[in-house]
Write a protein that holds these residues in place. Structure first.
Motif, PDB file in Angstrom:
ATOM      1  N   VAL A  94       0.193  56.883  -6.132  1.00 23.88           N
ATOM      2  CA  VAL A  94      -1.097  56.814  -5.439  1.00 23.88           C
ATOM      3  C   VAL A  94      -0.818  56.815  -3.996  1.00 23.88           C
ATOM      4  O   VAL A  94      -0.265  55.828  -3.211  1.00 23.88           O
ATOM      5  CB  VAL A  94      -2.020  55.600  -5.705  1.00 23.88           C
ATOM      6  N   ALA A  95      -1.240  57.952  -3.317  1.00 21.21           N
ATOM      7  CA  ALA A  95      -1.177  57.841  -1.828  1.00 21.21           C
ATOM      8  C   ALA A  95      -2.482  57.734  -0.970  1.00 21.21           C
ATOM      9  O   ALA A  95      -2.823  59.037  -0.370  1.00 21.21           O
ATOM     10  CB  ALA A  95      -0.370  59.322  -1.364  1.00 21.21           C
ATOM     11  N   LEU A  96      -2.960  56.821  -1.123  1.00 17.02           N
ATOM     12  CA  LEU A  96      -4.457  56.598  -0.399  1.00 17.02           C
ATOM     13  C   LEU A  96      -4.489  55.805   0.692  1.00 17.02           C
ATOM     14  O   LEU A  96      -5.328  55.381   1.305  1.00 17.02           O
ATOM     15  CB  LEU A  96      -5.477  56.189  -1.313  1.00 17.02           C
ATOM     16  N   GLY A  97      -3.362  55.157   1.242  1.00 13.41           N
ATOM     17  CA  GLY A  97      -3.098  54.476   2.389  1.00 13.41           C
ATOM     18  C   GLY A  97      -3.288  53.153   1.991  1.00 13.41           C
ATOM     19  O   GLY A  97      -4.009  52.586   0.846  1.00 13.41           O
ATOM     20  N   VAL A  98      -2.736  52.153   2.770  1.00  6.27           N
ATOM     21  CA  VAL A  98      -2.954  50.640   2.621  1.00  6.27           C
ATOM     22  C   VAL A  98      -4.155  50.060   3.434  1.00  6.27           C
ATOM     23  O   VAL A  98      -4.158  50.743   4.496  1.00  6.27           O
ATOM     24  CB  VAL A  98      -1.731  49.816   3.145  1.00  6.27           C
ATOM     25  N   PRO A  99      -4.968  49.263   2.773  1.00  6.51           N
ATOM     26  CA  PRO A  99      -4.810  48.732   1.343  1.00  6.51           C
ATOM     27  C   PRO A  99      -5.551  49.390   0.205  1.00  6.51           C
ATOM     28  O   PRO A  99      -5.669  48.971  -0.758  1.00  6.51           O
ATOM     29  CB  PRO A  99      -5.737  47.553   1.664  1.00  6.51           C
ATOM     30  N   ARG A 100      -6.114  50.595   0.637  1.00  6.94           N
ATOM     31  CA  ARG A 100      -7.072  51.315  -0.303  1.00  6.94           C
ATOM     32  C   ARG A 100      -6.424  51.609  -1.657  1.00  6.94           C
ATOM     33  O   ARG A 100      -6.617  51.412  -2.798  1.00  6.94           O
ATOM     34  CB  ARG A 100      -7.658  52.657   0.108  1.00  6.94           C
ATOM     35  N   GLN A 101      -4.849  52.027  -1.557  1.00  8.59           N
ATOM     36  CA  GLN A 101      -4.314  52.469  -2.676  1.00  8.59           C
ATOM     37  C   GLN A 101      -4.121  51.413  -3.525  1.00  8.59           C
ATOM     38  O   GLN A 101      -3.787  51.461  -4.787  1.00  8.59           O
ATOM     39  CB  GLN A 101      -2.740  53.143  -2.206  1.00  8.59           C
ATOM     40  N   GLU A 102      -3.709  49.984  -3.305  1.00  4.70           N
ATOM     41  CA  GLU A 102      -3.383  48.956  -3.719  1.00  4.70           C
ATOM     42  C   GLU A 102      -4.446  48.401  -4.523  1.00  4.70           C
ATOM     43  O   GLU A 102      -4.682  48.215  -5.794  1.00  4.70           O
ATOM     44  CB  GLU A 102      -2.782  47.834  -2.993  1.00  4.70           C
ATOM     45  N   ILE A 103      -5.651  48.391  -3.695  1.00  6.27           N
ATOM     46  CA  ILE A 103      -7.097  47.865  -4.379  1.00  6.27           C
ATOM     47  C   ILE A 103      -7.348  48.876  -5.377  1.00  6.27           C
ATOM     48  O   ILE A 103      -8.212  48.340  -6.451  1.00  6.27           O
ATOM     49  CB  ILE A 103      -7.953  47.657  -3.359  1.00  6.27           C
ATOM     50  N   TRP A 104      -7.546  50.003  -5.240  1.00  6.59           N
ATOM     51  CA  TRP A 104      -7.852  50.995  -6.277  1.00  6.59           C
ATOM     52  C   TRP A 104      -7.116  51.144  -7.320  1.00  6.59           C
ATOM     53  O   TRP A 104      -7.630  51.052  -8.698  1.00  6.59           O
ATOM     54  CB  TRP A 104      -7.633  52.570  -5.462  1.00  6.59           C
ATOM     55  N   SER A 105      -5.679  50.958  -7.146  1.00  8.87           N
ATOM     56  CA  SER A 105      -4.905  50.823  -8.666  1.00  8.87           C
ATOM     57  C   SER A 105      -5.284  49.525  -9.423  1.00  8.87           C
ATOM     58  O   SER A 105      -5.244  49.472 -10.460  1.00  8.87           O
ATOM     59  CB  SER A 105      -3.364  50.802  -7.991  1.00  8.87           C
ATOM     60  N   VAL A 106      -5.447  48.401  -8.687  1.00  7.79           N
ATOM     61  CA  VAL A 106      -5.936  47.137  -9.158  1.00  7.79           C
ATOM     62  C   VAL A 106      -6.962  47.412 -10.257  1.00  7.79           C
ATOM     63  O   VAL A 106      -7.138  47.070 -11.411  1.00  7.79           O
ATOM     64  CB  VAL A 106      -6.318  46.138  -8.361  1.00  7.79           C
ATOM     65  N   ARG A 107      -8.143  48.148  -9.748  1.00 11.03           N
ATOM     66  CA  ARG A 107      -9.443  48.402 -10.496  1.00 11.03           C
ATOM     67  C   ARG A 107      -9.054  49.477 -11.702  1.00 11.03           C
ATOM     68  O   ARG A 107      -9.377  49.076 -12.791  1.00 11.03           O
ATOM     69  CB  ARG A 107     -10.352  48.896  -9.619  1.00 11.03           C
ATOM     70  N   LEU A 108      -8.247  50.400 -11.332  1.00 11.41           N
ATOM     71  CA  LEU A 108      -8.137  51.388 -12.388  1.00 11.41           C
ATOM     72  C   LEU A 108      -7.150  51.078 -13.392  1.00 11.41           C
ATOM     73  O   LEU A 108      -7.268  51.544 -14.533  1.00 11.41           O
ATOM     74  CB  LEU A 108      -7.423  52.771 -11.711  1.00 11.41           C
ATOM     75  N   SER A 109      -6.154  50.546 -13.132  1.00 10.98           N
ATOM     76  CA  SER A 109      -5.022  50.125 -14.132  1.00 10.98           C
ATOM     77  C   SER A 109      -5.309  48.996 -14.850  1.00 10.98           C
ATOM     78  O   SER A 109      -4.533  48.451 -15.876  1.00 10.98           O
ATOM     79  CB  SER A 109      -3.602  49.716 -13.353  1.00 10.98           C
ATOM     80  N   GLU A 110      -6.498  48.335 -14.745  1.00 10.13           N
ATOM     81  CA  GLU A 110      -6.806  46.891 -15.405  1.00 10.13           C
ATOM     82  C   GLU A 110      -6.676  47.087 -16.848  1.00 10.13           C
ATOM     83  O   GLU A 110      -6.060  46.129 -17.631  1.00 10.13           O
ATOM     84  CB  GLU A 110      -8.166  46.475 -14.973  1.00 10.13           C
ATOM     85  N   ASP A 111      -7.340  47.981 -17.519  1.00 16.93           N
ATOM     86  CA  ASP A 111      -7.154  48.326 -18.844  1.00 16.93           C
ATOM     87  C   ASP A 111      -6.337  49.433 -19.193  1.00 16.93           C
ATOM     88  O   ASP A 111      -6.453  50.131 -20.436  1.00 16.93           O
ATOM     89  CB  ASP A 111      -8.602  48.550 -19.612  1.00 16.93           C
ATOM     90  N   ALA A 112      -5.323  49.975 -18.470  1.00 16.82           N
ATOM     91  CA  ALA A 112      -4.544  51.223 -18.718  1.00 16.82           C
ATOM     92  C   ALA A 112      -3.028  50.885 -18.837  1.00 16.82           C
ATOM     93  O   ALA A 112      -2.619  49.570 -18.485  1.00 16.82           O
ATOM     94  CB  ALA A 112      -4.743  51.901 -17.400  1.00 16.82           C
ATOM     95  N   SER A 113      -2.469  51.667 -19.299  1.00 16.01           N
ATOM     96  CA  SER A 113      -0.761  51.746 -19.517  1.00 16.01           C
ATOM     97  C   SER A 113      -0.105  52.344 -18.408  1.00 16.01           C
ATOM     98  O   SER A 113      -0.672  52.815 -17.518  1.00 16.01           O
ATOM     99  CB  SER A 113      -0.395  51.897 -20.748  1.00 16.01           C
ATOM    100  N   GLY A 114       1.073  52.608 -18.466  1.00 21.69           N
ATOM    101  CA  GLY A 114       1.802  53.071 -17.552  1.00 21.69           C
ATOM    102  C   GLY A 114       2.181  52.432 -16.382  1.00 21.69           C
ATOM    103  O   GLY A 114       1.732  51.453 -16.070  1.00 21.69           O
ATOM    104  N   LEU A 115       2.970  53.087 -15.344  1.00 22.96           N
ATOM    105  CA  LEU A 115       3.172  52.533 -13.943  1.00 22.96           C
ATOM    106  C   LEU A 115       2.207  53.014 -13.021  1.00 22.96           C
ATOM    107  O   LEU A 115       2.011  54.237 -12.816  1.00 22.96           O
ATOM    108  CB  LEU A 115       4.631  52.896 -13.874  1.00 22.96           C
ATOM    109  N   TRP A 116       1.732  52.201 -12.210  1.00 23.14           N
ATOM    110  CA  TRP A 116       0.976  52.578 -11.006  1.00 23.14           C
ATOM    111  C   TRP A 116       1.499  52.020  -9.876  1.00 23.14           C
ATOM    112  O   TRP A 116       1.946  51.006  -9.705  1.00 23.14           O
ATOM    113  CB  TRP A 116      -0.483  51.745 -11.146  1.00 23.14           C
ATOM    114  N   MET A 117       1.767  52.949  -8.947  1.00 21.38           N
ATOM    115  CA  MET A 117       2.434  52.729  -7.551  1.00 21.38           C
ATOM    116  C   MET A 117       1.607  53.422  -6.169  1.00 21.38           C
ATOM    117  O   MET A 117       1.685  54.485  -6.374  1.00 21.38           O
ATOM    118  CB  MET A 117       3.920  53.034  -7.726  1.00 21.38           C
ATOM    119  N   GLY A 118       1.569  52.470  -5.367  1.00 21.52           N
ATOM    120  CA  GLY A 118       1.141  52.911  -4.080  1.00 21.52           C
ATOM    121  C   GLY A 118       2.552  53.722  -3.456  1.00 21.52           C
ATOM    122  O   GLY A 118       3.371  52.843  -2.999  1.00 21.52           O
TER     123      GLY A 118
END
Length: 249
Positions: A166-190
């Motif tokens: 995820v390349a959305l810039g800090v802090p957006r990429q981290e906060i967005w990943s928190v929400r999307l990955s909550e019930d998802a598998s796999g690796l999520w990385m800003g």
């Protein structure tokens, strides 16, 4: 098929100015081990993000709840060394590239989110050529209308990728990943500006600047408008010295 194993004990959670960071023997092995255990979020921490997280509770929470926080910046490595914790600097761009290589060899499904449209268009061509066998299931730039995001997010979750960069810039990429990955598998990385570097629109600092730990100066030369953001670097050093953090016994 190659195998890489690791255990949860491969990393030790530490902190710099109250912000967590993991000391790892091998960040790539730790990331792959995290995938084996069902996935999770990876954050790349530098001095600038550390200072931002102390002011932004949402970013601070995103870092604290991450499954793996790697020491991306020289300042973080230096601050840890003052605690008696010796780690190597682990640039997020290099970890992300290693994970793409591993993904291509092990048939992972990969999604790319963010950056400018022209950059993403280049990556659709460049990355499969650099990593033969790469299964790029989604590659969407970050310049989407507000109306399009819910549908794209729903589609992404249905694809169940093994790796989401995820390349959305800090802090957006981290906060967005928190929400999307909550019930998802796999690796999520800003990954910040990594897409721009891979696409050739920006360059990394020369290796000698990395060895001298002055990559920040190269970024400032490339983007003079960053000077205000760079003011956090001396503030970071002064705060580490003021707090006098030492290794806990």
């Amino acid at each position: 098929m190659d195998s890489v194993t690791t255990t949860p004990d491969d990393r030790r959670r530490c902190s710099v100015l109250g912000i967590p960071v993991d000391a790892c023997r091998d960040v790539c092995a730790a990331a792959i081990g995290l995938h084996v255990r069902g996935g999770g979020r990876i954050v790349t921490l530098n001095a600038e993000m550390t200072m931002a997280a102390r002011e932004d509770p949402d970013l601070g929470d995103a870092i604290t709840s991450a499954d793996l926080v790697i020491p991306d910046g020289a300042g973080v490595v230096w601050a840890l060394s003052r605690q008696g914790i010796r780690v190597l600097r682990s640039p997020g761009i290099e970890l992300a590239w290693s994970l793409l290589s591993y993904a291509a060899r092990h048939h992972w499904r990969v999604a790319l989110i963010g950056a400018a449209p022209a950059v993403m268009e280049s990556l659709r061509q460049i990355l499969p050529a650099k990593h033969p066998g790469l299964d790029l299931v989604m590659a969407v730039d970050g310049y989407q209308s507000a109306e399009r995001w819910p549908g794209l997010e729903s589609e992404l979750l249905k694809l169940k990728p093994d790796l989401v960069l995820v390349a959305l810039g800090v802090p957006r990429q981290e906060i967005w990943s928190v929400r999307l990955s909550e019930d998802a598998s796999g690796l999520w990385m800003g990954v910040g500006g990594s897409f721009d570097v891979w696409a050739g629109t920006k360059k990394r600092a020369p290796a000698w600047m990395g060895r001298l730990q002055i990559e920040w100066l190269y970024r400032l030369i490339q983007e003079p408008s960053r000077w205000r953001r760079m003011l956090c670097l001396p503030a970071f050093v002064l705060e580490v010295l003021r707090r006098g953090e030492r290794v806990s016994r």
